[in-house]
Design a protein around this motif. Structure first.
Motif, PDB file in Angstrom:
ATOM      1  N   ALA A  69       7.739   2.481  -0.887  1.00 37.76           N
ATOM      2  CA  ALA A  69       9.286   2.384   0.762  1.00 37.76           C
ATOM      3  C   ALA A  69       9.391   3.404   1.214  1.00 37.76           C
ATOM      4  CB  ALA A  69      10.502   1.930  -0.396  1.00 37.76           C
ATOM      5  N   ALA A  70       9.529   3.421   2.509  1.00 33.24           N
ATOM      6  CA  ALA A  70       9.621   4.229   3.987  1.00 33.24           C
ATOM      7  C   ALA A  70      11.109   3.680   4.495  1.00 33.24           C
ATOM      8  CB  ALA A  70       7.895   4.488   4.164  1.00 33.24           C
ATOM      9  N   ARG A  71      11.687   5.037   5.069  1.00 32.70           N
ATOM     10  CA  ARG A  71      12.515   4.942   5.951  1.00 32.70           C
ATOM     11  C   ARG A  71      12.459   5.562   6.827  1.00 32.70           C
ATOM     12  NH1 ARG A  71      12.122   0.878   2.633  1.00 32.70           N
ATOM     13  NH2 ARG A  71      13.787   0.244   1.753  1.00 32.70           N
ATOM     14  N   ARG A  72      12.776   5.431   8.110  1.00 36.75           N
ATOM     15  CA  ARG A  72      12.954   6.783   9.119  1.00 36.75           C
ATOM     16  C   ARG A  72      14.388   7.494   8.997  1.00 36.75           C
ATOM     17  NH1 ARG A  72      13.923   6.637  15.066  1.00 36.75           N
ATOM     18  NH2 ARG A  72      14.901   4.244  14.159  1.00 36.75           N
ATOM     19  N   GLY A  73      15.374   7.353   8.599  1.00 34.63           N
ATOM     20  CA  GLY A  73      16.776   8.152   7.834  1.00 34.63           C
ATOM     21  C   GLY A  73      16.982   8.340   9.503  1.00 34.63           C
ATOM     22  N   GLU A  74      17.861   9.113   9.877  1.00 29.82           N
ATOM     23  CA  GLU A  74      17.900   9.535  10.929  1.00 29.82           C
ATOM     24  C   GLU A  74      16.996   9.945  11.988  1.00 29.82           C
ATOM     25  OE1 GLU A  74      21.624  11.831  10.726  1.00 29.82           O
ATOM     26  OE2 GLU A  74      22.715   9.668   9.645  1.00 29.82           O
ATOM     27  N   ARG A  75      16.589  10.655  11.059  1.00 27.83           N
ATOM     28  CA  ARG A  75      15.651  11.099  12.474  1.00 27.83           C
ATOM     29  C   ARG A  75      14.317  10.392  13.660  1.00 27.83           C
ATOM     30  NH1 ARG A  75      12.946  15.647  10.162  1.00 27.83           N
ATOM     31  NH2 ARG A  75      13.946  17.035   8.574  1.00 27.83           N
ATOM     32  N   ASP A  76      14.354  11.125  14.454  1.00 25.65           N
ATOM     33  CA  ASP A  76      13.632  10.412  15.393  1.00 25.65           C
ATOM     34  C   ASP A  76      11.973  10.252  15.323  1.00 25.65           C
ATOM     35  OD1 ASP A  76      16.008  10.602  17.151  1.00 25.65           O
ATOM     36  OD2 ASP A  76      15.285  12.240  18.475  1.00 25.65           O
ATOM     37  N   GLU A  77      11.159  10.592  14.899  1.00 25.21           N
ATOM     38  CA  GLU A  77       9.992   9.692  14.490  1.00 25.21           C
ATOM     39  C   GLU A  77      10.009   9.911  12.777  1.00 25.21           C
ATOM     40  OE1 GLU A  77       5.495  11.524  14.992  1.00 25.21           O
ATOM     41  OE2 GLU A  77       7.373  13.116  15.429  1.00 25.21           O
ATOM     42  N   MET A  78       9.214   8.802  12.207  1.00 25.15           N
ATOM     43  CA  MET A  78       8.383   8.485  10.962  1.00 25.15           C
ATOM     44  C   MET A  78       7.563   9.843  10.432  1.00 25.15           C
ATOM     45  SD  MET A  78       7.860   8.131   7.805  1.00 25.15           S
ATOM     46  CE  MET A  78       9.585   6.757   7.644  1.00 25.15           C
ATOM     47  N   GLN A  79       7.826  11.264   9.968  1.00 28.12           N
ATOM     48  CA  GLN A  79       6.578  12.329  10.447  1.00 28.12           C
ATOM     49  C   GLN A  79       5.877  11.747   8.597  1.00 28.12           C
ATOM     50  OE1 GLN A  79       8.379  15.372  11.201  1.00 28.12           O
ATOM     51  NE2 GLN A  79       8.356  15.028  13.296  1.00 28.12           N
ATOM     52  N   ASP A  80       6.357  10.971   7.917  1.00 30.97           N
ATOM     53  CA  ASP A  80       5.906  11.159   6.080  1.00 30.97           C
ATOM     54  C   ASP A  80       4.110   9.903   6.535  1.00 30.97           C
ATOM     55  OD1 ASP A  80       7.906  12.440   5.614  1.00 30.97           O
ATOM     56  OD2 ASP A  80       8.850  10.923   4.780  1.00 30.97           O
ATOM     57  N   ALA A  81       3.599  10.161   6.035  1.00 33.07           N
ATOM     58  CA  ALA A  81       2.798   9.354   5.321  1.00 33.07           C
ATOM     59  C   ALA A  81       2.206   9.268   4.274  1.00 33.07           C
ATOM     60  CB  ALA A  81       1.130  10.375   6.335  1.00 33.07           C
ATOM     61  N   HIS A  82       1.849   8.032   3.687  1.00 34.99           N
ATOM     62  CA  HIS A  82       1.052   7.783   1.547  1.00 34.99           C
ATOM     63  C   HIS A  82      -0.121   7.401   1.505  1.00 34.99           C
ATOM     64  CE1 HIS A  82       3.261   3.870   3.210  1.00 34.99           C
ATOM     65  NE2 HIS A  82       2.751   3.357   2.403  1.00 34.99           N
ATOM     66  N   VAL A  83      -0.643   7.372   0.628  1.00 34.46           N
ATOM     67  CA  VAL A  83      -1.746   6.788   0.087  1.00 34.46           C
ATOM     68  C   VAL A  83      -1.297   5.708  -1.396  1.00 34.46           C
ATOM     69  CG1 VAL A  83      -4.182   6.849   0.251  1.00 34.46           C
ATOM     70  CG2 VAL A  83      -3.175   8.159   1.716  1.00 34.46           C
ATOM     71  N   VAL A  84      -2.260   4.841  -1.009  1.00 37.05           N
ATOM     72  CA  VAL A  84      -1.746   3.951  -2.615  1.00 37.05           C
ATOM     73  C   VAL A  84      -3.582   3.610  -2.672  1.00 37.05           C
ATOM     74  CG1 VAL A  84      -0.533   2.101  -3.716  1.00 37.05           C
ATOM     75  CG2 VAL A  84       0.670   3.508  -2.391  1.00 37.05           C
ATOM     76  N   LEU A  85      -4.422   4.264  -3.689  1.00 35.17           N
ATOM     77  CA  LEU A  85      -5.034   2.932  -4.483  1.00 35.17           C
ATOM     78  C   LEU A  85      -4.935   3.553  -5.461  1.00 35.17           C
ATOM     79  CD1 LEU A  85      -8.138   5.691  -1.601  1.00 35.17           C
ATOM     80  CD2 LEU A  85      -7.234   2.641  -1.295  1.00 35.17           C
ATOM     81  N   PRO A  86      -5.434   1.832  -5.658  1.00 36.50           N
ATOM     82  CA  PRO A  86      -4.593   1.423  -7.521  1.00 36.50           C
ATOM     83  C   PRO A  86      -6.422   1.962  -7.937  1.00 36.50           C
ATOM     84  CG  PRO A  86      -3.593   0.379  -6.868  1.00 36.50           C
ATOM     85  CD  PRO A  86      -4.782   1.269  -4.907  1.00 36.50           C
ATOM     86  N   ASP A  87      -7.408   1.699  -6.960  1.00 34.44           N
ATOM     87  CA  ASP A  87      -8.955   1.752  -7.597  1.00 34.44           C
ATOM     88  C   ASP A  87      -9.744   2.369  -6.534  1.00 34.44           C
ATOM     89  OD1 ASP A  87     -11.799   1.740  -8.737  1.00 34.44           O
ATOM     90  OD2 ASP A  87     -11.440  -0.004  -8.659  1.00 34.44           O
ATOM     91  N   MET A  88      -9.730   3.630  -6.955  1.00 31.74           N
ATOM     92  CA  MET A  88     -11.107   4.598  -6.300  1.00 31.74           C
ATOM     93  C   MET A  88     -11.910   4.882  -6.307  1.00 31.74           C
ATOM     94  SD  MET A  88     -10.080   8.949  -5.465  1.00 31.74           S
ATOM     95  CE  MET A  88     -10.762  10.149  -4.168  1.00 31.74           C
ATOM     96  N   SER A  89     -12.766   3.806  -6.894  1.00 32.61           N
ATOM     97  CA  SER A  89     -14.034   4.220  -7.852  1.00 32.61           C
ATOM     98  C   SER A  89     -15.417   3.968  -6.655  1.00 32.61           C
ATOM     99  CB  SER A  89     -14.159   3.369  -8.768  1.00 32.61           C
ATOM    100  OG  SER A  89     -13.351   3.309  -9.831  1.00 32.61           O
TER     101      SER A  89
END
Length: 365
Positions: A69-89
């Motif tokens: 889940a990602a929320r921008r809040g009150e910022r002008d820009e979304m500066q977060d990033a994420h990675v989801v790899l349940p299987d990286m093999s």
């Protein structure tokens, strides 16, 4: 110094049987322009043996699912990033026979722009895959530790090189909290103030009670060791910030602060998962500005158990009489818990970007 020495080992350990994995074509296909021979009966028996070994390797290992889940809040820009790899093999060319499963989850909280967090999200796990141990070794833990340390160093160096080549040069930086799950062991590498916590159910007076285990360490310039390093490098700490500006004392990027003692060396921690573990929460400081770690865990548990604020049915994975987490029908419940946690952080007044990864943990019977 043993970076893992502060974490106790679990009372029980499950060691998977060996398995060799290598990318390439299947029997009957081609590899490097050479067609593989048709398998004989002996080859069939070997293939069956390999399948049996693979089955035995994965029995008893945790099943992990990630929700974001990602929320921008009150910022002008979304500066977060994420990675989801349940299987990286699949990213590994060769993996040790003792490694049956590999998962990777990461949250990056950018500042000064989104370029450092985006770069880390796009590249860090690819570098880690290249540096991951390839052979069997009695020192696999130390090799994994070294691969994580080297990966963070290289990711930082590559971003700084790219940033300095721009006109004008980029000033972006980012925190990083990365969770690497090797079989049933969690390795957490983090720098900055994003965090990772684990929910574990422990029996007390005949009842199961949640226990929150912190798997990361915050790095801010007000901490004694961090402040001393910054001051020795010629930097200062004012108003709890490096040079009165930067809130974190370790980060990827932030080239203008590297000469002031800001480093990209992560804190490393390790913990073995057990059947009492329910989920992991990875989140940027936007969540933890308005939630304590305990509050975040209890908020999610309340939703999974069908409590107040829940939009879904009770999560059967919390009922010890049912097989936990293996039915896809549970996915909306977990996703709802993740979404509601991020939304609640904004509702409580967090103006910052908020990114939450909820990783469910279940074990086959």
């Amino acid at each position: 110094m043993d970076l893992f020495g502060d974490l106790p080992e679990p009372t029980q350990s499950q060691t998977p049987a060996p398995l060799q994995f290598q990318e390439g074509s299947q029997n009957g296909g081609t590899q490097d322009g050479v067609r593989k021979r048709k398998p004989s009966s002996g080859d069939d028996e070997e293939a069956e043996d390999e399948e049996e070994v693979k089955r035995l390797c994965t029995e008893g290992l945790p099943v992990l699912r990630g929700y974001v889940a990602a929320r921008r809040g009150e910022r002008d820009e979304m500066q977060d990033a994420h990675v989801v790899l349940p299987d990286m093999s699949g990213l590994l060319s060769v993996r040790p026979r003792s490694v049956s499963h590999l998962s990777y989850f990461a949250v990056f909280d950018g500042h000064g722009g989104a370029r450092a967090s985006k770069f880390a999200a796009e590249n860090l796990h690819l570098t880690l895959a290249k540096k991951f141990p390839t052979g069997d070794s009695e020192n696999l833990e130390k090799l994994i530790q070294k691969s994580l340390m080297d990966t963070f160093k290289q990711t930082d160096e590559e971003f700084l090189k790219k940033a300095s080549s721009q006109k004008p040069s980029w000033k972006d930086g980012s925190t990083a909290t990365c969770v690497l799950v090797v079989n049933d062991t969690v390795y957490v590498a983090n720098l900055g103030d994003s965090r990772a916590v684990l929910c574990r159910m422990e029996s007390s007076e005949g009842h199961n009670k949640p226990v929150t285990l912190c798997l990361s360490k915050e790095h801010n310039p007000t901490m004694y060791e961090e402040r001393m390093r910054i001051q020795r490098a010629g930097g200062t700490v004012r108003d709890g910030r490096v040079l009165g500006v930067l809130e974190v004392s370790r980060s990827i990027g932030d080239g203008q602060y590297k000469r002031c003692g800001v480093i990209s060396t992560p804190d490393l921690r390790r913990r073995q998962l057990t059947r009492n573990d329910r989920f992991l929460i990875l989140a940027c400081d936007g969540l933890f500005k308005v939630f304590s770690a305990d509050e975040a865990v209890k908020f999610v548990l309340n939703i999974l158990q069908g409590g107040e604020g829940s939009e879904e049915q009770k999560d059967p994975s919390l009922d010890p009489g049912l097989d936990p987490g293996l039915d896809p029908v549970l996915d909306p419940v977990l996703d709802s818990a993740c979404q509601q946690l991020a939304s609640e952080a904004v509702r409580r007044g967090c103006a910052d970007n908020v990114t939450v990864i909820l990783v469910s943990i279940s074990f086959p019977k």
